[in-house]
Design an enzyme around this catalytic site. Structure first.
Site, short mmCIF file in Angstrom:
data_model
loop_
_atom_site.label_atom_id
_atom_site.label_comp_id
_atom_site.label_asym_id
_atom_site.label_seq_id
_atom_site.Cartn_x
_atom_site.Cartn_y
_atom_site.Cartn_z
N ASP A 5 -2.02 -3.52 4.99
CA ASP A 5 -1.83 -2.55 3.91
C ASP A 5 -1.31 -1.24 4.48
O ASP A 5 -1.87 -0.69 5.43
CB ASP A 5 -3.18 -2.33 3.21
CG ASP A 5 -3.08 -1.49 1.96
OD1 ASP A 5 -2.00 -1.50 1.33
OD2 ASP A 5 -4.08 -0.85 1.59
N ILE A 50 -7.12 -3.47 -4.65
CA ILE A 50 -8.44 -2.95 -5.02
C ILE A 50 -9.19 -2.57 -3.74
O ILE A 50 -9.47 -3.42 -2.90
CB ILE A 50 -9.23 -4.00 -5.82
CG1 ILE A 50 -8.49 -4.32 -7.13
CG2 ILE A 50 -10.65 -3.51 -6.12
CD1 ILE A 50 -9.02 -5.53 -7.86
N ASP A 53 5.41 0.82 4.73
CA ASP A 53 5.44 1.90 3.75
C ASP A 53 6.35 3.01 4.24
O ASP A 53 5.94 3.90 4.99
CB ASP A 53 4.03 2.43 3.49
CG ASP A 53 4.00 3.51 2.43
OD1 ASP A 53 5.07 3.85 1.89
OD2 ASP A 53 2.90 4.02 2.13
N GLU A 109 7.95 -0.41 -0.36
CA GLU A 109 7.50 0.51 -1.41
C GLU A 109 8.58 1.52 -1.75
O GLU A 109 9.25 2.08 -0.88
CB GLU A 109 6.22 1.25 -0.99
CG GLU A 109 5.71 2.19 -2.08
CD GLU A 109 4.30 2.69 -1.84
OE1 GLU A 109 3.77 3.38 -2.74
OE2 GLU A 109 3.72 2.39 -0.78
#
Length: 309
Positions: A82, A255, A104, A134
């Site tokens: 992530d 989440i 990212d 992204e």
């Protein structure tokens, strides 16, 4: 069953009108709570690790815990990085056995974002790993990511085709109003579904990702506040909006904050009721169960991915 990529997961999710939960993991109890819920509900899973989690737990430990979850559940599980902040971080995860990475580059100028994302894609695809990119910047705080409301920006639909075609990414995280952390909105929560619809028109069939999509479940916020916390105004993404997104092109919903709130609220409550206890197993067991129940709720009522493994 070995770790899988998200390719088949997303193809099924897009056609089926549901999303896969991408849950951030930091330790054994979090992984156990998530995977126990998914096993009982026969749901596919993305377990994702941030740079902060890698620094905290050591990548080897986290990878081995996920491998144990694979052996225990037999579920299709993807291990995902992530918010990878550099080619080097993504390369380290790819070489370490991750089956999916996010690069990212959203903080970079558009052409630089394309360049670094393309470099990661080329390295990853040569090794059978998929890549998430992204466009747009989410406000909020998560680990080392700190973006003010002034510096945040919605995804520009006119950029998505060029970005996807030039980089070769497998999925795209977009900014439509979600944000990192537990304080996502001031006033009425709204998501820019018009942006999502436009992106879907430009990239038909392409998997879209929502970051910052915890609902900041009031039960756990109230529990934290009741037992010594101070979180006035905490507000997340309404779950009906997330379900609406999952029925469209959104195939992955991240989440993290809800996991933290469930664990922290439960542990605070436990110590308030048992101030003389000091065995970690005593307070981590109910915390793990709280995570399990919360994840089960997300799988069935928000993501719609139960019985889709």
């Amino acid at each position: 069953m070995p770790l899988v990529t998200t390719k088949e997961m997303f193809e099924k999710a897009y056609k089926g009108g549901y999303a896969i939960g991408a849950f951030n993991v930091n330790n054994m109890e979090i992984i156990q709570g998530i995977t126990e819920a998914a096993k009982e509900l026969n749901a596919p899973l993305i377990l994702q690790v941030s740079k902060g989690a890698r620094n905290y737990a050591n990548p080897i430990y986290l990878t081995k815990l996920v491998e144990a979850a694979l052996e225990d559940t037999g579920l299709p599980i993807c291990l995902h990085l992530d918010h990878g902040d550099s080619f080097e971080t993504c390369k380290s995860c790819i070489d370490g056995g991750f089956t999916s990475v996010m690069i990212d580059g959203s903080h970079l100028p558009f052409e630089e974002n394309i360049a670094v994302t393309k470099r990661v894609v080329e390295y990853a695809h040569d090794r059978g790993v998929v890549v998430e990119g992204e466009l747009g910047r989410l406000a909020g705080v998560e680990d080392e990511i700190k973006v003010s409301a002034e510096d945040s920006s919605y995804t520009r639909p006119e950029e998505v085709y060029e970005f996807a075609s030039k980089t070769g990414v497998d999925s795209l995280a977009i900014a439509i109003g979600t944000s990192h952390g537990a304080f996502k909105f001031k006033g009425e929560p709204k998501l820019r579904f018009d942006i999502l619809e436009k992106v879907t028109e430009i990239l038909p069939g392409f998997p879209i990702v929502l970051h910052g999509a915890s609902s900041v479940i009031p039960e756990f916020v109230d529990m934290i506040n009741k037992y010594g916390g101070n979180m006035p105004g905490a507000q997340g993404v309404p779950e009906n909006l997330l379900r609406q997104a999952a029925k469209s092109a959104v195939c992955k919903i991240n989440i993290d904050s809800d996991l933290r709130l469930a664990m922290t609220g439960t542990i605070r409550k436990y110590f308030a009721e048992h101030p003389d206890h000091f065995d970690p197993r005593q307070y981590l067991k109910p915390a793990r169960e709280a995570i399990k129940q919360m994840v089960a709720h997300k799988i069935v009522d928000v993501l719609g991915c139960d019985n889709k493994a």
